[in-house]
Design a protein around this motif. Structure first.
Motif, PDB file in Angstrom:
ATOM      1  N   GLY A 220      -5.264   2.204  -1.952  1.00  0.00           N
ATOM      2  CA  GLY A 220      -4.050   1.477  -1.589  1.00  0.00           C
ATOM      3  C   GLY A 220      -2.910   1.749  -2.549  1.00  0.00           C
ATOM      4  N   GLN A 221      -3.235   2.239  -3.734  1.00  0.00           N
ATOM      5  CA  GLN A 221      -2.232   2.588  -4.749  1.00  0.00           C
ATOM      6  C   GLN A 221      -2.514   3.963  -5.341  1.00  0.00           C
ATOM      7  OE1 GLN A 221       0.563   0.756  -5.701  1.00  0.00           O
ATOM      8  NE2 GLN A 221       0.015  -0.479  -3.931  1.00  0.00           N
TER       9      GLN A 221
ATOM     10  N   GLU B 128      -4.785   5.908   6.404  1.00  0.00           N
ATOM     11  CA  GLU B 128      -4.211   4.715   7.009  1.00  0.00           C
ATOM     12  C   GLU B 128      -5.215   4.035   7.934  1.00  0.00           C
ATOM     13  OE1 GLU B 128      -0.693   6.460   8.794  1.00  0.00           O
ATOM     14  OE2 GLU B 128       0.567   5.380   7.363  1.00  0.00           O
TER      15      GLU B 128
ATOM     16  N   GLN C 254      -8.119   2.215   5.987  1.00  0.00           N
ATOM     17  CA  GLN C 254      -7.799   0.943   5.343  1.00  0.00           C
ATOM     18  C   GLN C 254      -7.512  -0.145   6.361  1.00  0.00           C
ATOM     19  OE1 GLN C 254      -4.556  -0.783   4.556  1.00  0.00           O
ATOM     20  NE2 GLN C 254      -3.549   0.425   6.101  1.00  0.00           N
TER      21      GLN C 254
ATOM     22  N   ARG D 119       0.851  -1.188   0.000  1.00  0.00           N
ATOM     23  CA  ARG D 119       0.000   0.000   0.000  1.00  0.00           C
ATOM     24  C   ARG D 119       0.888   1.241   0.000  1.00  0.00           C
ATOM     25  NH1 ARG D 119      -5.255  -1.143   0.493  1.00  0.00           N
ATOM     26  NH2 ARG D 119      -5.820  -3.119   1.371  1.00  0.00           N
TER      27      ARG D 119
END
Length: 96
Positions: free
Chosen positions: A46-47, A91, A94, A4
């Motif tokens: 995440g990307q 953060e 996720q 990530r």
């Protein structure tokens, strides 16, 4: 498993500074605000990431992303501190 990668702090700071430049006297980050501001939503998967300003109900650049950070930006906002908050919200989202 893919790693990530959060949006960089410098990219987020630049976005915040751009938002600050767009605040006019009639802008309000929320209905309860008495000072000019803009609501900023950063979406992340995440990307990749995107953002939108204003109402985040059903459309916008961040809408299709599973993790969001929602903050208010004002003319006197410290871009560095708010960038930290955005990264922290992403953060935490996720991890939930």
């Amino acid at each position: 498993m893919s790693m990530r990668v959060l949006p960089t702090k410098s990219n987020i700071e630049g976005l915040i500074k751009d938002c600050k430049a767009e605040i006019d006297d009639d802008c309000r980050a929320s209905e309860d605000d008495d000072k000019p501001g803009i609501q900023l939503t950063v979406g992340w998967d995440g990307q990749d990431w995107s953002y939108q300003t204003g109402d985040n109900s059903f459309t916008g650049g961040a809408y299709g992303y599973p993790y969001w950070a929602v903050v208010n930006v004002y003319r006197d906002t410290d871009a560095s501190k708010l960038a930290d908050e955005i990264q922290e919200q992403l953060e935490n989202a996720q991890e939930a």
